[in-house]
Structures are given as structure tokens and as C-alpha cells.
Write a protein that holds these residues in place. Structure first.
Motif, PDB file in Angstrom:
ATOM      1  N   GLY A 151       4.843 -12.509   0.947  1.00  0.00           N
ATOM      2  CA  GLY A 151       3.835 -12.463   2.085  1.00  0.00           C
ATOM      3  C   GLY A 151       3.749 -11.256   2.896  1.00  0.00           C
ATOM      4  O   GLY A 151       2.770 -11.223   3.841  1.00  0.00           O
ATOM      5  N   VAL A 152       4.936 -10.486   2.927  1.00  0.00           N
ATOM      6  CA  VAL A 152       4.946  -9.390   3.950  1.00  0.00           C
ATOM      7  C   VAL A 152       3.946  -8.309   3.606  1.00  0.00           C
ATOM      8  O   VAL A 152       4.046  -7.855   2.355  1.00  0.00           O
ATOM      9  N   THR A 153       3.327  -7.863   4.366  1.00  0.00           N
ATOM     10  CA  THR A 153       2.363  -6.507   3.960  1.00  0.00           C
ATOM     11  C   THR A 153       3.378  -5.241   4.394  1.00  0.00           C
ATOM     12  O   THR A 153       3.951  -5.097   5.424  1.00  0.00           O
ATOM     13  N   LEU A 154       3.309  -4.296   3.240  1.00  0.00           N
ATOM     14  CA  LEU A 154       4.161  -3.191   3.199  1.00  0.00           C
ATOM     15  C   LEU A 154       3.305  -1.931   3.131  1.00  0.00           C
ATOM     16  O   LEU A 154       2.287  -1.910   2.278  1.00  0.00           O
ATOM     17  N   VAL A 155       3.542  -0.848   3.992  1.00  0.00           N
ATOM     18  CA  VAL A 155       2.822   0.320   3.922  1.00  0.00           C
ATOM     19  C   VAL A 155       4.049   1.307   3.497  1.00  0.00           C
ATOM     20  O   VAL A 155       5.024   1.543   4.572  1.00  0.00           O
ATOM     21  N   ILE A 156       3.968   2.108   2.433  1.00  0.00           N
ATOM     22  CA  ILE A 156       5.060   3.043   2.226  1.00  0.00           C
ATOM     23  C   ILE A 156       4.480   4.344   1.840  1.00  0.00           C
ATOM     24  O   ILE A 156       3.861   4.435   1.147  1.00  0.00           O
ATOM     25  N   SER A 157       5.029   5.236   2.811  1.00  0.00           N
ATOM     26  CA  SER A 157       5.030   6.647   2.784  1.00  0.00           C
ATOM     27  C   SER A 157       5.807   7.301   1.828  1.00  0.00           C
ATOM     28  O   SER A 157       6.884   6.986   1.833  1.00  0.00           O
ATOM     29  N   SER A 158       5.429   8.071   0.691  1.00  0.00           N
ATOM     30  CA  SER A 158       6.501   8.619  -0.255  1.00  0.00           C
ATOM     31  C   SER A 158       5.456   9.580  -0.809  1.00  0.00           C
ATOM     32  O   SER A 158       4.328   9.439  -1.263  1.00  0.00           O
ATOM     33  N   HIS A 159       6.430  10.560  -1.396  1.00  0.00           N
ATOM     34  CA  HIS A 159       5.928  11.729  -2.218  1.00  0.00           C
ATOM     35  C   HIS A 159       6.388  11.484  -3.843  1.00  0.00           C
ATOM     36  O   HIS A 159       5.937  12.296  -4.687  1.00  0.00           O
ATOM     37  N   ALA A 212       0.772  -1.116   0.235  1.00  0.00           N
ATOM     38  CA  ALA A 212      -0.044  -0.018  -0.074  1.00  0.00           C
ATOM     39  C   ALA A 212       0.745   1.248   0.067  1.00  0.00           C
ATOM     40  O   ALA A 212       1.885   1.366   0.807  1.00  0.00           O
ATOM     41  N   GLY A 213       0.506   2.394  -0.859  1.00  0.00           N
ATOM     42  CA  GLY A 213       1.220   3.349  -0.755  1.00  0.00           C
ATOM     43  C   GLY A 213       0.556   4.466   0.036  1.00  0.00           C
ATOM     44  O   GLY A 213      -0.769   4.513  -0.390  1.00  0.00           O
ATOM     45  N   LEU A 214       0.962   5.253   0.807  1.00  0.00           N
ATOM     46  CA  LEU A 214       0.355   6.154   1.911  1.00  0.00           C
ATOM     47  C   LEU A 214       0.815   7.481   1.200  1.00  0.00           C
ATOM     48  O   LEU A 214       1.838   7.729   1.242  1.00  0.00           O
ATOM     49  N   ILE A 215      -0.042   8.514   0.557  1.00  0.00           N
ATOM     50  CA  ILE A 215       0.155   9.640  -0.045  1.00  0.00           C
ATOM     51  C   ILE A 215      -0.464  10.926   0.681  1.00  0.00           C
ATOM     52  O   ILE A 215      -1.789  10.430   1.085  1.00  0.00           O
ATOM     53  N   MET A 274      -4.531  10.459   1.907  1.00  0.00           N
ATOM     54  CA  MET A 274      -4.548  11.157   3.341  1.00  0.00           C
ATOM     55  C   MET A 274      -4.557  12.553   3.219  1.00  0.00           C
ATOM     56  O   MET A 274      -3.853  13.158   2.496  1.00  0.00           O
ATOM     57  N   LYS A 275      -5.632  13.030   3.743  1.00  0.00           N
ATOM     58  CA  LYS A 275      -5.743  14.494   3.840  1.00  0.00           C
ATOM     59  C   LYS A 275      -6.230  14.959   5.260  1.00  0.00           C
ATOM     60  O   LYS A 275      -7.432  14.542   5.871  1.00  0.00           O
ATOM     61  N   ASP A 276      -5.725  15.800   5.669  1.00  0.00           N
ATOM     62  CA  ASP A 276      -6.122  16.505   7.215  1.00  0.00           C
ATOM     63  C   ASP A 276      -6.097  15.551   8.282  1.00  0.00           C
ATOM     64  O   ASP A 276      -7.052  15.339   9.003  1.00  0.00           O
ATOM     65  N   GLY A 277      -5.362  14.451   8.097  1.00  0.00           N
ATOM     66  CA  GLY A 277      -5.328  13.497   9.252  1.00  0.00           C
ATOM     67  C   GLY A 277      -6.217  12.357   8.981  1.00  0.00           C
ATOM     68  O   GLY A 277      -6.588  11.336  10.001  1.00  0.00           O
ATOM     69  N   SER A 278      -7.058  12.361   8.112  1.00  0.00           N
ATOM     70  CA  SER A 278      -8.085  11.103   7.893  1.00  0.00           C
ATOM     71  C   SER A 278      -7.732  10.535   6.395  1.00  0.00           C
ATOM     72  O   SER A 278      -6.905  11.230   5.549  1.00  0.00           O
ATOM     73  N   ILE A 279      -7.970   9.361   6.104  1.00  0.00           N
ATOM     74  CA  ILE A 279      -7.955   8.620   4.915  1.00  0.00           C
ATOM     75  C   ILE A 279      -8.705   9.086   3.990  1.00  0.00           C
ATOM     76  O   ILE A 279     -10.251   8.819   4.323  1.00  0.00           O
ATOM     77  N   GLU A 280      -8.630   9.985   3.133  1.00  0.00           N
ATOM     78  CA  GLU A 280      -9.849  10.635   2.022  1.00  0.00           C
ATOM     79  C   GLU A 280     -10.408   9.275   1.049  1.00  0.00           C
ATOM     80  O   GLU A 280     -11.464   9.444   1.149  1.00  0.00           O
ATOM     81  N   GLN A 281      -9.418   8.466   0.979  1.00  0.00           N
ATOM     82  CA  GLN A 281      -9.845   7.295   0.077  1.00  0.00           C
ATOM     83  C   GLN A 281      -8.860   6.310  -0.047  1.00  0.00           C
ATOM     84  O   GLN A 281      -7.756   6.424   0.208  1.00  0.00           O
ATOM     85  N   SER A 282      -9.546   4.857  -0.185  1.00  0.00           N
ATOM     86  CA  SER A 282      -8.430   3.719  -0.373  1.00  0.00           C
ATOM     87  C   SER A 282      -8.969   3.085  -1.531  1.00  0.00           C
ATOM     88  O   SER A 282     -10.213   2.970  -2.019  1.00  0.00           O
ATOM     89  N   ARG A 323       4.415   2.024  -9.745  1.00  0.00           N
ATOM     90  CA  ARG A 323       5.225   0.798 -10.240  1.00  0.00           C
ATOM     91  C   ARG A 323       4.845  -0.393  -9.129  1.00  0.00           C
ATOM     92  O   ARG A 323       4.937  -1.464  -9.650  1.00  0.00           O
ATOM     93  N   ILE A 324       4.810  -0.226  -7.745  1.00  0.00           N
ATOM     94  CA  ILE A 324       5.100  -1.191  -6.944  1.00  0.00           C
ATOM     95  C   ILE A 324       3.898  -1.476  -6.038  1.00  0.00           C
ATOM     96  O   ILE A 324       3.712  -2.599  -5.356  1.00  0.00           O
ATOM     97  N   THR A 325       3.001  -0.609  -5.941  1.00  0.00           N
ATOM     98  CA  THR A 325       1.805  -0.865  -5.159  1.00  0.00           C
ATOM     99  C   THR A 325       0.489  -1.271  -5.812  1.00  0.00           C
ATOM    100  O   THR A 325       0.376  -0.944  -6.943  1.00  0.00           O
ATOM    101  N   ASP A 326      -0.291  -2.055  -4.954  1.00  0.00           N
ATOM    102  CA  ASP A 326      -1.507  -2.498  -5.651  1.00  0.00           C
ATOM    103  C   ASP A 326      -2.864  -1.590  -4.713  1.00  0.00           C
ATOM    104  O   ASP A 326      -3.782  -1.846  -5.379  1.00  0.00           O
ATOM    105  N   THR A 327      -2.553  -0.902  -3.868  1.00  0.00           N
ATOM    106  CA  THR A 327      -3.247  -0.193  -3.075  1.00  0.00           C
ATOM    107  C   THR A 327      -2.844   1.498  -2.843  1.00  0.00           C
ATOM    108  O   THR A 327      -1.616   1.248  -2.667  1.00  0.00           O
TER     109      THR A 327
END
Length: 294
Positions: free
Chosen positions: A176-184, A30-33, A199-207, A191-195
Motif C-alpha cells: 500500500g505504499v505510494t511510489l513516485v519514481i523519476s527515471s529515464h 507513478a513514473g515521473l518522466i 513533465m515538460k518545462d516545469g509542468s505536468i504535461e499529462q497524467s 513494467r512496474i508503474t500504473d500511472t
């Protein structure tokens, strides 16, 4: 399954996280943007159990992380710089982590360091930025944690080190490792994420899924017969990315229903071509606007 349920976190009387919800199955990448100051690093630290939420829970395998310290051994946070280890050598750092993570794989750590040509007995502070990040990620993955949370893992490193980092992460995901990657660096995440977690103003705007065939956002290039339908183009679930002459490039959100898509099909445009959705497109649509700097 990693599940975040209604997490709220306040730091120095400021709400940093508010009602954060999402779930990730094993093996997800998962990419966290989000914009600067959106709360990404605080979320990762809260998921890892470094920070306690004021409300809500983070659960791994149905067990609350913050109420059960042993579960924290299944989750590791990899910061953007290994400052805590600057005074240690990689060999000493590995020993410290082996005291915390019972499944620490010393053989994996040693072979990975050798693979990247990194010395085991030199102080980490003497490493270049790229070397530090390769060491940092190697150390995190060697814990054999089931969930690895990474904060800007490729920021500021050279292209060769960057490729090595991404290869290491993809090898972990295949196991099988779950990855959560925060990046700009949106092109890399694409290229590498499936989800993607927006994130906006402290909440997940959308998944969102990045599978363009089943994703909840579609991208189309359109040419309409006669005058363009202003009412359709101004819908809340339609976003115009570009308008040149009679050609419109739009995003259509479908997770709340298919009315916009059905209306478009019924209009029978002269051109209705599917295009791949880019993370930059979603970022500009969902996260545009002003925000505070971190």
C-alpha cells in the motif's frame, strides 16, 4: 491521497515548477518522466517538504505538508546517491533516521541489508554504486513512510542489483505504499508503474494511465482504403509514429474526446489493429523538442 495543487517554485530567479497539479491514491506506482532540466528532482524535493513552494500546496491526507511538519514523516525522498551518509555506516544511518521517523522499522532494515548481503558496519562511502542504492532504498522503505519518492533508483547499477531494487519496490507497493519514481529508463517504468506523469518545462504535461484498455492514449496500426486521410492524420490528437508504405502506426489521444477514434472507425480502414502503448512512444510525442540541460 497525495495531492499536488498549483505548485510553483522559483530557484535563483528561474521558474523551475509552474502550476503543477496531480493526485495519486494510496498504493499507486507513478513514473515521473521528462527531459533533462524539466524540474523532476525539484518537484520530488518539494513534494517531500525539503523545498517550500512559492505558490500552491502539497497535501497528504488533506493536510498541507509544508504547513504541518509532522506530515513530512509520512513522506520520504530517496535521492539518486546517498551522499549525506557517506561518512556513516548503515547502522549509524538507521539510528539517525529512527530519530526522524517514529515508525522506523529497524528489524526490516536489518533483514533487508542481510538479504542483499550488505554489511551494517562498513562506511557507506566504501560501497559500490549498486550497494549504495540498495542501502539507500532499504533505508527509505524502513521509515515506513506512506509515500516514497525516488530519484533515478536504478541508474548506473548492474542488472542483478537492478532486479533486487525493483523487487524491493514492488513489495512495498503491494503493502500500500505510494511510489513516485523519476527515471529515464522507460522500459523499467513500463513494467512496474500504473500511472505516468509527463513533465515538460516545469509542468505536468499529462497524467496518463498505463492500462491499455482504459488509457487515454491508444496505439493503432492502420492501412487505409485508397489514399490516406491527410486531414485526420494531421489532427492535434493524432500522432504518426511510423509510416512505411501504406501502413501507419499512430497514437490517438482520447482524454479530450473520442472524435478522432469515431472518425477513424467510420472510415472503415482495411487494417485497424490495436497495439500496446509504449512509454517511449508517449515520451517522443509529448516531450520531444529542445530543452535546456540540467
Amino acid at each position: 491521497m497525495l495531492t499536488v495543487k498549483g505548485v510553483r517554485k522559483t530557484i535563483e530567479s528561474r521558474i523551475v515548477l509552474e502550476n503543477v497539479h496531480f493526485a495519486l491514491p494510496p498504493g499507486s506506482v507513478a513514473g515521473l518522466i521528462g527531459r533533462n532540466g524539466a524540474g523532476k528532482t525539484t518537484l520530488l524535493k518539494t513534494m517531500a517538504g525539503i523545498l517550500d513552494p512559492d505558490l500552491g500546496t502539497v497535501e497528504y491526507g488533506g493536510t498541507a505538508v509544508h504547513m504541518n511538519p509532522e506530515v513530512k514523516r509520512s513522506i520520504v525522498f530517496v535521492p539518486d546517491t546517498p551522499e549525506a551518509f557517506y561518512g556513516y555506516t548503515p547502522k549509524e544511518s538507521a539510528y539517525l533516521y529512527s530519530m526522524i521517523y517514529p515508525d522506523f522499522d529497524a528489524d526490516f532494515f536489518g533483514s533487508t541489508m542481510k538479504r542483499f548481503g550488505l554489511p551494517l558496519t562498513r562506511k557507506v562511502r566504501q560501497f559500490s554504486k549498486g550497494m549504495r542504492m540498495l542501502f539507500n532504498i532499504s533505508l527509505g522503505l524502513a521509515t515506513r513512510a506512506k509515500v516514497v519518492l525516488l530519484d533515478e533508483p536504478t541508474n548506473g547499477i548492474d542488472p542483478i542489483a537492478k532486479k533486487q531494487v525493483l523487487t524491493l519496490l514492488m513489495e512495498a507497493a503491494e503493502e500500500g505504499v505510494t511510489l513516485v519514481i523519476s527515471s529515464h529508463l522507460l522500459d523499467e517504468l513500463e513494467r512496474i508503474t500504473d500511472t505516468v506523469l509527463l513533465m515538460k518545462d516545469g509542468s505536468i504535461e499529462q497524467s496518463l494511465s498505463l492500462d491499455t484498455s482504459t488509457g487515454s492514449v491508444l496505439k493503432r496500426q492502420l492501412v487505409f482504403k485508397g489514399q490516406a486521410p491527410d486531414e485526420w492524420l494531421s489532427r492535434s490528437d493524432v500522432h504518426v509514429l511510423e509510416h512505411i508504405g501504406r501502413v501507419y502506426t499512430v497514437l490517438i489521444q482520447t482524454d479530450q474526446g473520442t472524435e478522432a477514434l469515431n472518425t477513424l472507425t467510420a472510415a472503415d480502414p482495411l487494417l485497424n489493429e490495436s497495439l500496446p502503448v509504449k512509454l517511449e512512444d508517449l515520451f517522443l510525442w509529448k516531450l520531444g523538442g529542445q530543452t535546456d540541460a540540467e
